[in-house]
Design a protein around this motif. Sequence first.
Motif, PDB file in Angstrom:
ATOM      1  N   UNK A  65       0.860  -1.171   0.000  1.00 48.91           N
ATOM      2  CA  UNK A  65       0.000   0.000   0.000  1.00 48.91           C
ATOM      3  C   UNK A  65       0.899   1.224   0.000  1.00 48.91           C
ATOM      4  N   UNK A  66       0.332   2.359  -0.373  1.00 50.93           N
ATOM      5  CA  UNK A  66       1.107   3.593  -0.370  1.00 50.93           C
ATOM      6  C   UNK A  66       0.517   4.573   0.627  1.00 50.93           C
ATOM      7  N   UNK A  67       1.389   5.318   1.274  1.00 51.63           N
ATOM      8  CA  UNK A  67       0.997   6.358   2.217  1.00 51.63           C
ATOM      9  C   UNK A  67       1.927   7.543   2.022  1.00 51.63           C
ATOM     10  N   UNK A  68       1.352   8.688   1.766  1.00 49.29           N
ATOM     11  CA  UNK A  68       2.135   9.905   1.524  1.00 49.29           C
ATOM     12  C   UNK A  68       3.153   9.693   0.408  1.00 49.29           C
ATOM     13  N   UNK A 105       1.734   4.729  13.452  1.00 47.56           N
ATOM     14  CA  UNK A 105       1.293   3.417  13.928  1.00 47.56           C
ATOM     15  C   UNK A 105      -0.168   3.143  13.560  1.00 47.56           C
ATOM     16  N   UNK A 106      -0.993   4.179  13.502  1.00 51.10           N
ATOM     17  CA  UNK A 106      -2.402   3.997  13.135  1.00 51.10           C
ATOM     18  C   UNK A 106      -2.525   3.465  11.710  1.00 51.10           C
ATOM     19  N   UNK A 107      -1.744   4.005  10.803  1.00 49.75           N
ATOM     20  CA  UNK A 107      -1.783   3.557   9.415  1.00 49.75           C
ATOM     21  C   UNK A 107      -1.282   2.121   9.297  1.00 49.75           C
ATOM     22  N   UNK A 108      -0.227   1.789  10.028  1.00 48.78           N
ATOM     23  CA  UNK A 108       0.286   0.424  10.019  1.00 48.78           C
ATOM     24  C   UNK A 108      -0.754  -0.547  10.574  1.00 48.78           C
ATOM     25  N   UNK A 109      -1.448  -0.155  11.630  1.00 44.88           N
ATOM     26  CA  UNK A 109      -2.494  -1.000  12.208  1.00 44.88           C
ATOM     27  C   UNK A 109      -3.637  -1.210  11.215  1.00 44.88           C
ATOM     28  N   UNK A 143       4.028  -7.190  13.849  1.00 45.10           N
ATOM     29  CA  UNK A 143       2.758  -7.886  13.640  1.00 45.10           C
ATOM     30  C   UNK A 143       2.335  -8.587  14.941  1.00 45.10           C
ATOM     31  N   UNK A 144       3.300  -9.177  15.645  1.00 48.49           N
ATOM     32  CA  UNK A 144       2.989  -9.823  16.925  1.00 48.49           C
ATOM     33  C   UNK A 144       2.479  -8.792  17.928  1.00 48.49           C
ATOM     34  N   UNK A 145       3.070  -7.598  17.941  1.00 49.00           N
ATOM     35  CA  UNK A 145       2.607  -6.534  18.829  1.00 49.00           C
ATOM     36  C   UNK A 145       1.180  -6.128  18.487  1.00 49.00           C
ATOM     37  N   UNK A 146       0.835  -6.131  17.201  1.00 47.31           N
ATOM     38  CA  UNK A 146      -0.534  -5.816  16.783  1.00 47.31           C
ATOM     39  C   UNK A 146      -1.504  -6.835  17.381  1.00 47.31           C
ATOM     40  N   UNK A 147      -1.155  -8.108  17.331  1.00 43.27           N
ATOM     41  CA  UNK A 147      -2.028  -9.143  17.885  1.00 43.27           C
ATOM     42  C   UNK A 147      -2.186  -8.978  19.396  1.00 43.27           C
TER      43      UNK A 147
END
Length: 94
Positions: free
Chosen positions: A14-17, A46-50, A74-78
């Motif tokens: 995905x693209x951001x900025x 971090x919001x965009x990554x989430x 990714x583990x931190x997201x879980x």
Amino acid sequence: MEIKDNEFSRQFETTADGKLLTIEYSVQERKLFLTKVNLPEGFDNEELLSEFIKNILDTAEEKRLRVVPTHPKVAAFFRKNPKYKEMLPPGIRL
């Protein structure tokens, strides 16, 4: 957010900025291994990554895949989002 599944490079993109964010993956035996997160230098949204990870997990859920988070981000997201823990294969705890 538009996510592209680049099957040749085995990564979600995905693209951001104007910058490319990617998460590399591998699929084995109905399991989606999220192996590497590639972020541009200085990226701290971090919001965009989430949101990116949530969209990937929604796609995996539609395909009825279990998810194995091998990258620390990714583990931190879980850990932060326990509602997705049901997507982990049996025996995987974070």
